[in-house]
Design a protein around this motif. Structure first.
Motif, short mmCIF file in Angstrom:
data_model
loop_
_atom_site.label_atom_id
_atom_site.label_comp_id
_atom_site.label_asym_id
_atom_site.label_seq_id
_atom_site.Cartn_x
_atom_site.Cartn_y
_atom_site.Cartn_z
N GLY A 98 2.00 1.44 8.96
CA GLY A 98 0.76 1.76 9.68
C GLY A 98 0.99 1.77 11.18
N LYS A 99 -0.09 1.68 11.91
CA LYS A 99 0.00 1.62 13.36
C LYS A 99 0.75 2.83 13.94
N VAL A 100 0.47 3.96 13.36
CA VAL A 100 1.02 5.20 13.90
C VAL A 100 -0.09 6.23 13.83
N SER A 101 -0.29 6.97 14.89
CA SER A 101 -1.35 7.97 14.88
C SER A 101 -1.03 9.06 13.86
N GLU A 102 -2.06 9.55 13.23
CA GLU A 102 -1.89 10.57 12.20
C GLU A 102 -1.01 11.72 12.68
N LYS A 103 -1.31 12.11 13.89
CA LYS A 103 -0.64 13.27 14.44
C LYS A 103 0.88 13.05 14.51
N VAL A 104 1.23 11.95 15.10
CA VAL A 104 2.67 11.63 15.24
C VAL A 104 3.30 11.47 13.86
N LYS A 105 2.56 10.81 13.01
CA LYS A 105 3.07 10.56 11.66
C LYS A 105 3.42 11.88 10.98
N GLU A 106 2.49 12.81 11.02
CA GLU A 106 2.71 14.14 10.43
C GLU A 106 4.00 14.75 10.94
#
Lengths: 362, 362
Positions: A30-38
């Motif tokens: 967790g603790k990762v923005s959706e955008k970056v994660k994608e």
DNA sequence: TTGTAGGCGTTATCAC
DNA sequence: GTGATAACGCCTACAA
């Protein structure tokens, strides 16, 4: 090694983030923005990144406690092999950061089983390997472990319906068919055949029933006219006289009895009986490479033993747990080990095998 | 993991030297005074230090080139299994810093063998795995590799007398005995038995002779009065008419022929012949789980196939090389894989086995 | 939500 | 001869 292999650092570079972030998405922390994660996921996908397992284990620097719940081999020597497989695995894999603690119970005593399983639970291991030979008593523990998210792997006795990570062991039905094939091959002319169940607790009966079913199925296929007579008997060694008496009666009333299929590891008892009775014409097929069976295999009173690598079961069990805990690998839910046909002439390769190379390949 | 396990650092501390020095004595890199060396060795001994293999491989950060010299499986499908074992091993062990390059030759063409072996030598690998099916032509290469200190492991064909690190493969003599046992078990009453050698180059004859010897030895033991008649024949499929003719003559002149033992992987040709001749009473025992044999095993024309895990041979070969090169382990000089008895009923477990975990155990 | 720094045990490359 | 020290690839704080 570095040239060709893509690392977390490379991914981080491409995604214009730090390694920490990549690590977080890799492990779903967790603790990762959706955008970056994608974006990162995308790159991981494209580059088909494979983590370096060694670096992983080294870096994690955690030692996982594995608990093994196994029967006491001094009570039934069959269990020596799994124990030795477990210990070998522990030795081989210790450096990956695991320790194995054994909880040993008496296979003929349910209370001992419950007691040890409780102890084990109190111990709060990171993973569990067990042979759940008592079905009913096992279920509550499975429930608790599942709730606590402690992964457990089952071997030798198949109870998969309650969340076990994996089952390693035998395919009893198929082994029954195999036994039948061996007898049939050795006896092209119709005769009588005895299936002997010896000395088993009801809790284990499922195995034996499956073996018998497989056995009968084979003959139903090859001998639809029932020219072979298949009889069965349940014997108990607790009363030696009754044991002999039953066999005496059977043999006397069945002159064309040529073969005995023993569904447990106690073939040596039949062999012993036949030797004393000097009934050398009757052939035996049984299970398990325990010392007493091997004696009779070597002397020819037992023709074949079907073996399902009990040492390998122990080894493989620990090994899978390590794959799961340490290396976060996916592991197969079901693993039947080969049904080895063992006879005097190839015995050497199966007994006290110091290696499992075959297994390596997975 | 760190608590219990002693590290180089610990040794250095005790010996009052630096880790570099300990490393030097550990690897015999010299440049250490005798006195210090003694002291360190002493401590290593006492503390029974075990190097952390993962850290080792990580730190070394070297990628070893392994060369595999193997026959072309499109020429003889037997060789598909070792190839696939090699590739699986490469996949599994790549992260330990190895790469495998295959040199594929035509098993029926000596020149192709020499050519590929030369290529391989030019490649200057760090380790070699090969199946030296041409004896005479192999020796010069062994000599060169030995001089160049390139470790090589031999599989499938045993040539150990010239410095091979290890041999992995079959015990032909013993497998002959096993074949005999199977036939004898299936035919308690004396009869005639045919040993068929099919389609082999002289270069491979050693195998076949050993198998035949083992076979005959078994019967010499169990049948000292020679009640069983053992005949042999050499067949070549290059001339199909001669092939059939020879068999026709044999079968016609041997009415009590009940069993055929095929020493090569070509049992399917005999099965095919018998099927066409409708001689379903004659049973076959052969070698190797190649597709055509499996067809006849499933349809019942072949009773048993003896198998010696060819995929495992490939896998194990690479695996041992990795142990030696990467982990600096001692490896066994000789590794006979189990002589598996395969029949329709346990075939599943041996064919296309996706795993070798057993191997893990070593 | 993100980045950085230090450590895992070993090896390898430097200076000294 | 010897001892620092920086990798190796990943994980885990902790800081920002």
């Amino acid at each position: 090694m570095n040239n060709r292999n893509i690392r977390i650092k490379d991914i981080a570079l491409k995604a214009e983030v730090s390694t920490g972030t990549v690590d977080r998405v890799l492990h779903n922390r967790g603790k990762v923005s959706e955008k970056v994660k994608e974006r990162i996921l995308q790159i991981i996908e494209e580059s088909n990144y494979e983590p370096n397992l060694m670096a992983r284990a080294l870096g994690a620097n955690k030692t996982y406690q594995i608990a093994a719940l196994i029967p006491d081999y001094t009570v039934d020597s069959y269990w020596k092999a799994p124990k030795s497989g477990i210990e070998k695995a522990e030795k081989d894999l210790r450096q990956y950061g695991i320790a194995v603690k054994q909880f040993v119970f008496n296979p003929y005593d349910v209370n001992s089983y419950i007691e040890k399983a409780s102890e084990l639970t109190t111990f709060e291991p990171d993973g569990i390997l067990l042979s759940p030979i008592f079905y009913r008593e096992t279920l509550p523990f499975f429930q608790k472990w599942s709730r606590d998210k402690i992964p457990f792997i089952v071997f030798n006795t198949q109870i998969t319906e309650f969340g076990a990570l994996s089952y390693i062991g035998q395919d009893s039905y198929q082994s029954g068919m195999l036994g039948a094939k061996l007898l049939h091959y050795g006896q092209p002319e119709p005769c009588s055949i005895l299936i002997a169940h010896i000395d088993e607790e009801i809790s284990n009966a499922a195995h034996l029933i499956k073996k018998e079913s497989g056995f009968r199925y084979y003959f139903a296929q090859v001998d639809p006219d029932n020219q072979y007579k298949i009889i069965r008997v349940e014997l108990n060694r607790a009363d030696p006289k009754a044991f002999s008496k039953k066999l005496d009666d059977l043999i006397d009333s069945t002159p064309d009895l040529k073969h005995i299929f023993v569904t447990t590891s106690k073939a040596y008892d039949i062999a012993d009986y036949l030797e004393k009775r000097n009934a050398t014409k009757i052939k035996i097929v049984g299970y398990d490479l325990i010392p007493k069976n091997l004696d009779y295999l070597n002397s020819g009173f037992i023709s074949f033993l079907i073996n399902q690598n009990p040492k390998g079961q122990g080894y493989f069990g620990i090994s899978l747990l390590v794959d799961f805990l340490v290396f976060k690998k996916n592991i197969p839910a079901l693993k039947f080990l080969p049904l080895d046909i063992v006879t005097k002439e190839n015995l050497n390769y199966y007994v006290d095998e110091e290696d499992f190379v075959g297994q390596l390949a997975d």
